[in-house]
Design a protein around this motif. Structure first.
Motif, PDB file in Angstrom:
ATOM      1  N   LEU A   1     -63.105  37.129  46.371  1.00 25.13           N
ATOM      2  CA  LEU A   1     -61.735  36.667  46.573  1.00 25.13           C
ATOM      3  C   LEU A   1     -60.786  37.337  45.585  1.00 25.13           C
ATOM      4  N   PRO A   2     -59.526  37.478  45.965  1.00 25.90           N
ATOM      5  CA  PRO A   2     -58.525  37.954  45.000  1.00 25.90           C
ATOM      6  C   PRO A   2     -58.469  37.003  43.804  1.00 25.90           C
ATOM      7  N   PRO A   3     -58.199  37.498  42.619  1.00 24.83           N
ATOM      8  CA  PRO A   3     -58.194  36.631  41.434  1.00 24.83           C
ATOM      9  C   PRO A   3     -57.164  35.513  41.497  1.00 24.83           C
ATOM     10  N   GLN A   4     -56.119  35.679  42.330  1.00 24.34           N
ATOM     11  CA  GLN A   4     -55.089  34.634  42.433  1.00 24.34           C
ATOM     12  C   GLN A   4     -55.513  33.469  43.326  1.00 24.34           C
ATOM     13  N   MET A   5     -56.601  33.633  44.087  1.00 20.53           N
ATOM     14  CA  MET A   5     -57.031  32.597  45.031  1.00 20.53           C
ATOM     15  C   MET A   5     -58.179  31.787  44.447  1.00 20.53           C
ATOM     16  N   LYS A   6     -58.030  30.475  44.441  1.00 16.80           N
ATOM     17  CA  LYS A   6     -59.078  29.590  43.935  1.00 16.80           C
ATOM     18  C   LYS A   6     -59.420  28.556  45.004  1.00 16.80           C
ATOM     19  N   ILE A   7     -60.724  28.370  45.220  1.00 18.37           N
ATOM     20  CA  ILE A   7     -61.205  27.318  46.117  1.00 18.37           C
ATOM     21  C   ILE A   7     -61.690  26.165  45.267  1.00 18.37           C
ATOM     22  N   VAL A   8     -61.157  24.969  45.519  1.00 21.59           N
ATOM     23  CA  VAL A   8     -61.601  23.781  44.789  1.00 21.59           C
ATOM     24  C   VAL A   8     -62.279  22.818  45.753  1.00 21.59           C
ATOM     25  N   MET A   9     -63.095  21.954  45.193  1.00 15.87           N
ATOM     26  CA  MET A   9     -63.856  20.996  45.985  1.00 15.87           C
ATOM     27  C   MET A   9     -63.092  19.690  46.129  1.00 15.87           C
ATOM     28  N   GLY A  10     -63.196  19.083  47.299  1.00 12.01           N
ATOM     29  CA  GLY A  10     -62.627  17.769  47.530  1.00 12.01           C
ATOM     30  C   GLY A  10     -63.727  16.747  47.755  1.00 12.01           C
ATOM     31  N   PRO A  11     -63.374  15.596  48.295  1.00 13.44           N
ATOM     32  CA  PRO A  11     -64.362  14.525  48.516  1.00 13.44           C
ATOM     33  C   PRO A  11     -65.162  14.753  49.799  1.00 13.44           C
ATOM     34  N   GLY A  12     -65.875  15.900  49.846  1.00 13.11           N
ATOM     35  CA  GLY A  12     -66.547  16.287  51.076  1.00 13.11           C
ATOM     36  C   GLY A  12     -68.022  15.945  51.138  1.00 13.11           C
ATOM     37  N   CYS A  13     -68.495  15.134  50.204  1.00 13.84           N
ATOM     38  CA  CYS A  13     -69.910  14.743  50.187  1.00 13.84           C
ATOM     39  C   CYS A  13     -69.979  13.232  50.355  1.00 13.84           C
ATOM     40  N   PRO A  14     -70.427  12.724  51.505  1.00 12.88           N
ATOM     41  CA  PRO A  14     -70.419  11.274  51.729  1.00 12.88           C
ATOM     42  C   PRO A  14     -71.291  10.496  50.767  1.00 12.88           C
TER      43      PRO A  14
ATOM     44  N   CYS B   1     -71.782  11.376  47.645  1.00 16.07           N
ATOM     45  CA  CYS B   1     -71.097  11.404  46.345  1.00 16.07           C
ATOM     46  C   CYS B   1     -69.999  10.363  46.243  1.00 16.07           C
ATOM     47  N   ILE B   2     -69.330  10.055  47.355  1.00 14.44           N
ATOM     48  CA  ILE B   2     -68.192   9.140  47.283  1.00 14.44           C
ATOM     49  C   ILE B   2     -68.584   7.693  47.606  1.00 14.44           C
ATOM     50  N   THR B   3     -69.877   7.438  47.820  1.00 10.83           N
ATOM     51  CA  THR B   3     -70.327   6.061  48.024  1.00 10.83           C
ATOM     52  C   THR B   3     -70.269   5.315  46.693  1.00 10.83           C
TER      53      THR B   3
ATOM     54  N   VAL C   1     -61.192   0.791  52.237  1.00  4.37           N
ATOM     55  CA  VAL C   1     -62.400   0.837  51.409  1.00  4.37           C
ATOM     56  C   VAL C   1     -62.188   1.690  50.170  1.00  4.37           C
ATOM     57  N   GLU C   2     -63.017   1.420  49.172  1.00 10.21           N
ATOM     58  CA  GLU C   2     -63.026   2.203  47.945  1.00 10.21           C
ATOM     59  C   GLU C   2     -63.886   3.446  48.137  1.00 10.21           C
ATOM     60  N   TRP C   3     -63.483   4.530  47.512  1.00 11.04           N
ATOM     61  CA  TRP C   3     -64.298   5.735  47.400  1.00 11.04           C
ATOM     62  C   TRP C   3     -64.658   5.907  45.922  1.00 11.04           C
ATOM     63  N   ARG C   4     -65.879   6.342  45.630  1.00 11.58           N
ATOM     64  CA  ARG C   4     -66.225   6.577  44.227  1.00 11.58           C
ATOM     65  C   ARG C   4     -65.300   7.670  43.678  1.00 11.58           C
ATOM     66  N   GLY C   5     -64.663   7.365  42.559  1.00 14.51           N
ATOM     67  CA  GLY C   5     -63.725   8.309  41.975  1.00 14.51           C
ATOM     68  C   GLY C   5     -62.311   8.172  42.500  1.00 14.51           C
ATOM     69  N   PHE C   6     -62.120   7.271  43.470  1.00 15.46           N
ATOM     70  CA  PHE C   6     -60.816   7.033  44.076  1.00 15.46           C
ATOM     71  C   PHE C   6     -60.555   5.528  44.090  1.00 15.46           C
ATOM     72  N   PRO C   7     -59.333   5.143  44.318  1.00 16.34           N
ATOM     73  CA  PRO C   7     -59.070   3.713  44.529  1.00 16.34           C
ATOM     74  C   PRO C   7     -59.418   3.322  45.958  1.00 16.34           C
ATOM     75  N   VAL C   8     -59.054   2.111  46.345  1.00 18.04           N
ATOM     76  CA  VAL C   8     -59.168   1.720  47.755  1.00 18.04           C
ATOM     77  C   VAL C   8     -58.144   2.526  48.549  1.00 18.04           C
ATOM     78  N   ILE C   9     -58.611   3.225  49.572  1.00 19.67           N
ATOM     79  CA  ILE C   9     -57.727   4.042  50.413  1.00 19.67           C
ATOM     80  C   ILE C   9     -57.571   3.340  51.762  1.00 19.67           C
ATOM     81  N   PRO C  10     -56.344   3.037  52.182  1.00 15.79           N
ATOM     82  CA  PRO C  10     -56.135   2.308  53.444  1.00 15.79           C
ATOM     83  C   PRO C  10     -56.738   3.036  54.645  1.00 15.79           C
TER      84      PRO C  10
ATOM     85  N   CYS D   1     -67.593  13.411  37.802  1.00 15.35           N
ATOM     86  CA  CYS D   1     -67.667  13.550  39.256  1.00 15.35           C
ATOM     87  C   CYS D   1     -66.352  13.167  39.930  1.00 15.35           C
ATOM     88  N   ASP D   2     -65.680  12.158  39.392  1.00 16.45           N
ATOM     89  CA  ASP D   2     -64.420  11.741  40.000  1.00 16.45           C
ATOM     90  C   ASP D   2     -63.403  12.875  39.986  1.00 16.45           C
ATOM     91  N   ARG D   3     -63.350  13.636  38.907  1.00 14.16           N
ATOM     92  CA  ARG D   3     -62.407  14.753  38.818  1.00 14.16           C
ATOM     93  C   ARG D   3     -62.830  15.924  39.698  1.00 14.16           C
TER      94      ARG D   3
END
Length: 342
Positions: free
Chosen positions: A41-54, A56-58, A252-261, A295-297
């Protein structure tokens, strides 16, 4: 020149400013790390991870409830990924009780039929991808000694929450191919941000990144599909109708997150006999994080796994401190396996 090399070259021509792209699928992170996508990837492009592991967020409270069921004498059936996820006191791997690894809900129902004198509980975890099979099974009227601990989560509400916070400074999203194969991508039209559905080959991911970069450069904000061989705009309508017949959205609550409607699912009244939380009067306790795990971050795109002082030291796949080191979709486990570098 290979297709991937060609796309990477085009990316370097298009990207001329800092871009942060988030994916919300652990399988995407596994593919990115395995094939070294970040390295081209170009040095200006960064891929970050989101809450994509079920897994992990239990939340720990749900893990604790599952352990309590095992301690009460229930046969607890679970996917293998969930076995080592730490609760507040123990994990399903170490709890005293009958915990069995299954490939899915149908095997758990079979175990219930084979053990009519025992209560059998299936931990029903996962994003929209796994819900239709669960719904289809409950419609077939399983035995009375069978129930499920509902731990499903929905992706769009979590994305909405992340965008509202604005803490990760995101410019676009790679949408999860597995989820969109079931749900389509019409739900994502509500978000006025560049988004592309991607498959899981390195070329799929690079193409999605190129499409996102072009949207960003052109000042566009739309949903595009780089995975048309599997994903359609409408998705699998039959599967969606099954989900709607059995489940309803819930807060419901997600680990690392508050309750999300409306980010989880609850069984509709006519299926509540299969709700283990109600059947066994379980309370999901809110657990305050006390260790040094970040993990939350990581799940919010604010840190890389290697930023954690525990990574690869006190926290390993065999002895995990946080959930992201457990599942094959967990960012920390993936980075540990492939020795991923920034």
């Amino acid at each position: 020149m290979t297709l991937g090399t060609d796309i990477a070259q085009k990316l370097s021509e298009v990207v001329d400013t800092d871009i942060r792209i988030m994916h919300v699928c652990g399988t995407h992170e596994a593919a990115i790390a395995k094939y070294g996508v970040r390295s081209v990837l170009p040095p200006q492009m960064k891929i970050v991870m989101g809450p994509g592991c079920p897994v992990c967020i239990t939340p720990q409270g749900e893990i604790d409830a599952a352990c309590e069921l095992a301690e009460r004498g229930c046969i607890v059936c679970t996917y293998g990924d969930l076995l080592r996820v730490p609760g507040s006191k123990t994990s399903l791997e170490h709890v005293k009780g009958d915990v069995r690894i299954v490939q899915g809900i149908t095997k758990a129902v079979e175990i219930a039929r084979q053990n009519p004198d025992k209560e059998v509980v299936f931990i029903s975890v996962g994003f929209e991808t796994t819900v239709p099979t669960v719904a289809a099974t409950l419609i077939t009227n399983p035995p009375e000694n069978f129930s499920i601990l509902v731990s499903h989560r929905l992706v769009p509400p979590a994305m909405k929450w992340l965008m509202e916070q604005g803490e990760a400074d995101l410019h676009g999203f790679i949408l999860p191919g597995h989820v969109c194969a079931v749900m389509g991508y019409h739900e994502y039209d509500q978000f006025k941000v560049p988004q592309v559905v991607a498959g899981f080959e390195p070329e799929d991911i690079l193409l999605a990144l190129l499409m996102l970069a072009e949207q960003i450069k052109n000042g566009e904000a739309k949903v595009e599909n780089a995975y048309p061989r599997v994903v359609t705009y409408e998705g699998n309508v039959k599967a969606q109708n099954l989900m709607k017949e059995v489940f309803t959205p819930s807060d419901v609550e997600w680990r690392g997150f508050p309750v999300i409607p409306d980010s989880g699912l609850a069984l509709k009244p006519e299926f509540e006999a299969f709700d283990a939380q109600k059947k066994f009067d379980l309370v999901y306790e809110k657990i305050t994080k006390k260790d040094g795990c970040i993990c939350d971050r990581v799940l919010r795109g604010l840190a890389d796994p290697s930023d954690c002082k525990l990574f690869g030291k006190a926290c390993t796949p065999r002895v995990p401190v946080g959930p992201c080191m457990v599942s094959h979709e967990g960012a920390c486990r993936i980075w540990y396996q492939y020795q991923q570098k920034r």
